[in-house]
Design a protein around this motif. Structure first.
Motif: not given
Length: 823
Positions: A339-341, A333-336, A365-367, A379-382
């Motif tokens: 970050t690649t999923v 959950e602390d991924a910046l 979604l936050p991606f 697919i990365v976090t946004d």
């Protein structure tokens, strides 16, 4: 004129080139690159219509204008061309038009000997060479031979019986046809003339093949695609293999090896060409690919194997395919952000526009999805993630091709958000306050503290701890304990409300994260009183060794205060509310007891019919549920004078019940008091001895008798119960249950007689006085002293004196009530 024309011809030559070519070269053999050597462009040769002009009728060399090279047109025989002339050469011109350009080319034909040597020839094998001719004799004749290059061969001279010599070439290193199929050597013969002359001859060695090489497939893996509706006989692909050997040794045949029966029924391979053809009906839905192992073999038993992978493609009905190349099912959950999923590969087995795809994911979604390489998407976090808000996400990947109509495909991946210990435990309540009844059993579960942690797993695993604390001199852990896992707080001992009414402490909840987080909550435990203590009567004191009686004058008015029953209850609240009542009330009762205050008063005037001796049983009862009670016996004497009281003593004494337990406690108390008394005496004597040594004056001192002054009490109406002070000389027998008492003459309250052993010190100004010893009436001083010296009498007298002093001060301070007659 002839000289002038020759000069003009030479002057018009733009340049020349020189080449050498061995004789007996095959047609088409390379001679030289004339375009490069003359600095011409190949296009210039074509546009200038370049051609060769020869002087003779035969043309040995031809020009390839498209490539700009010279090649052998026909076989050249050096002996036929030049006889014995050395060197042997011929020339020709190359002419170009627009503009006209002329180039001269000279080609030298070298002599050549041809040898055929098998590649398996052993080192040391000898080969005879043709001897050179020289018309000179003596020193001008041939003197030596040399060979260039000399990597594999060397020269040796051999003499014949007639004295002539010939040359042999000796093999020194093995030959490898697959490495060098031909070798070109130059044999140089030199004479001994001045200047020396040489002659050269080329030696052309052809290495003959031996079957020492296995076939090698052109590819180790062949891949081919065929549509499922391809007819029988369609060539899928062709495998090829090369054998470094030559001739029969280099012939390769093809066959299947280790292929399942289904593939054998659908495909066949041509033994010579290596073509793989369809021999059955393909079905894409039954099998999408086949793998064939093709064996390439030569006649010598050598072989090589290659794989043929055949992909069966559908006919324009394929949807895009999504492949997860890399996927992290869990993300912290602390991924910046960024970050690649997951990394996915998207491809469509269709071709051209039908194979072009677009990829997207749901927008809520936050991606986000990014394109990295062709056909690959990341697919990365946004945004910042919070597991406590959303613990997992379902990401739907949608892929659509650009066909008509478009076909699409979807794939959903589940991403769980792993926990980070970023939340401390939180208690359900900010402060806990609970009540526990006293007299609980040890281990009794008082209540449960509960904390919740928004984290997960180990980060949410909570343990409970008590603080280190002292309560009323005892460790907190001896009072309560907490279950480290469940948070249940249990009593460590049975609580007593009379000893501890409440206590406070802190409970710490700590998670198992790294580093651990904790929180503290205050806890207050209230001990609830139970009616576990009965009333205790303080007055009148019930003992087995003395007689207590209350005296009421016959002239007492209604409401006359006889005495007051004093009782306490160590409980609290309504459990300590006491009420007083008489156990048995006669029809013409003379006394009543106050329900709340315990005061015994007269309710009517005293008559002659009333008994002099009255025995009242007062019941003291608390207000608990169930209630507890105590009973006290109050002896009342109705009389106007003290002698009347004494006549009734014997009856009272014999009616009293002896309490063994009370006697034991009284003896124990007397022992303690005596010990303290003796200790004080020893201390006083020590101090006096010390002072005596200091002053060098000897003082004689005896222990004084403890003074006892019977106080003067008055009731609430101002009438004194005992208007004068009386001295009593008591003689007690060894049986403590019975006593004799003598009545003495009344004395003034201020009357004090000094003991004959007492002295008054003039030095310190202090006055010492002691109460007069109780003297017997009727000349019985010796007998009374004997009784007083008796051990039982002595200890009993001390106890009575101390008890009388205690109750005197107690009632005088608390109640200011009339003093009863203490016998």
């Amino acid at each position: 004129l002839t000289v002038f024309l020759l000069w003009q011809c030479i002057a018009s030559v733009s340049g020349q080139a020189r080449y050498s070519v061995p004789e007996e070269q095959a047609e088409g053999s390379f001679v030289g690159n004339i375009a490069r050597d003359l600095g011409l462009d190949v296009q210039r040769l074509v546009s200038g219509n370049a051609r060769i002009v020869t002087k003779g009728s035969r043309q040995y060399v031809d020009l390839n204008r498209d490539k700009g090279i010279l090649v052998v047109k026909e076989r050249i025989d050096r002996e036929e061309l030049c006889k014995k002339t050395t060197p042997c050469s011929f020339s020709f011109e190359v002419i170009l038009e627009n503009p006209i350009q002329l180039y001269r080319v000279i080609v030298e034909v070298t002599d050549e000997m041809h040898l055929k040597i098998v590649e398996t020839a052993a080192p040391g094998t000898r080969y005879a060479l043709q001897r050179a001719d020289d018309s000179d004799v003596g020193l001008n004749y041939i003197q030596k031979y040399s060979l260039k290059p000399s990597d594999h061969f060397k020269l040796e001279m051999q003499s014949q019986p007639d004295g002539s010599q010939f040359v042999e070439m000796v093999l020194i290193t093995p030959l490898d046809r697959e490495k060098d199929e031909e070798h070109a050597l130059v044999l140089v013969a030199s004479d001994g003339g001045a200047p020396p002359r040489t002659g050269t001859a080329r030696i052309h060695i052809t290495v003959l093949d031996a079957n020492d090489n296995a076939p090698v497939c052109s590819k180790q893996v062949y891949k081919a695609e065929v549509q499922e509706n391809s007819p029988v006989g369609t060539v899928v692909t062709a495998v090829s293999a090369t054998d470094a050997d030559k001739g029969v040794n280099g012939e390769v045949t093809f066959s299947f090896a280790h292929v399942d029966q289904e593939a054998k029924n659908l495909f066949d391979v041509d033994k010579k060409t290596g073509q793989i053809k369809i021999t059955g009906s393909l079905d894409y839905e039954r099998s999408k690919s086949y793998q064939l192992n093709v064996l390439a073999s030569d006649h010598g038993g050598y072989s090589d194997t290659c794989k043929v992978i055949i992909q069966v493609t559908d006919v324009n009905d394929n949807s895009p395919i999504i492949q997860l190349m890399s996927f992290s099912s869990t993300i912290s959950e602390d991924a910046l952000p960024g970050t690649t999923v997951a990394v996915i590969n998207v491809h469509d087995e269709d071709s051209e526009r039908n194979g072009l795809v677009e990829c997207s994911i749901n927008n809520d979604l936050p991606f986000k999805i990014e394109s990295s390489l062709s056909g690959y998407f990341s697919i990365v976090t946004d945004d910042v993630l919070d597991r406590e808000s959303v613990s997992e996400y379902n990401i739907t990947i949608t892929v659509t091709d650009k066909g008509s109509p478009p076909l699409s495909n979807r794939k959903t991946i589940n991403v769980k958000v792993s926990d980070v210990n970023d939340n401390p435990p939180k208690f359900d309540e900010s402060e806990y306050s609970r009540t526990v009844p006293e007299n609980n059993s040890p281990g009794f579960s008082v209540f449960t503290v509960r904390a919740r942690d928004a984290d997960w797993g180990q980060n949410a695993r909570i343990s409970y701890f008590l603080e280190e604390k002292q309560i009323n001199g005892a460790s907190l852990n001896s009072l309560v304990s907490v279950n480290s896992e469940s948070g249940v707080i249990s009593a460590g001992k049975s609580f007593d409300y009379e000893q501890i009414k409440l206590f406070e402490f802190n409970v710490t909840a700590r998670d198992a994260g790294s580093p651990p987080l904790s929180s503290v909550v205050p806890v207050k435990i209230l001990v609830q009183d139970q009616n576990d203590n009965g009333p205790q009567v303080l007055y009148p004191v019930q003992t087995g060794g003395s007689l207590v009686a209350e005296m009421v004058p016959r002239s007492a008015d209604v409401g006359y205060l006889v005495t007051k029953v004093v009782a306490v209850d160590v409980d609290s609240g309504q459990n300590a509310w006491l009420s007083y009542k008489l156990q048995k009330a006669a029809d013409r009762a003379l006394f009543e007891v106050g329900l709340q205050n315990g005061e015994i008063r007269t309710i009517r005037q005293v008559t002659d019919k009333d008994a002099v001796k009255q025995r009242l049983a007062v019941i003291v009862e608390d207000n608990g549920q169930p209630s507890r009670s105590a009973t006290v016996i109050v002896n009342v004497v109705v009389a106007d004078s003290f002698p009347e009281v004494m006549s009734e003593f014997t009856d009272f004494t014999h009616d009293k019940e002896y309490n063994d337990n009370l006697t034991f406690y009284l003896v124990l108390a007397l022992a303690v008091v005596s010990f303290l008394f003796i200790t004080c005496v020893v201390v006083i004597i020590s101090v006096k001895i010390y002072r005596w040594r200091q002053s060098r004056v000897l003082y004689h001192s005896n222990l004084p008798v403890i003074p006892y002054y019977p106080p003067r009490y008055s009731d609430t109406l101002g009438t004194a119960t005992l208007p004068h002070v009386y001295n009593y000389d008591t003689c007690r027998t060894t049986d403590s249950r019975k006593s004799d008492i003598k009545y003495m003459q009344p004395m003034s309250q201020s009357l004090v007689s000094v003991d004959d052993v007492g002295t008054e010190s003039a030095q310190n100004g202090q006055q010492r006085s002691t109460a007069s010893t109780l003297r017997p009436r009727g000349g019985r001083d010796g007998k009374e002293r004997q009784h007083a010296n008796h051990p039982n009498s002595r200890w009993t007298l001390k106890g009575q004196i101390l008890a009388h002093i205690f109750f005197f001060f107690y009632f005088k301070k608390l109640h200011n009530e009339p003093l009863t007659v203490i016998l």
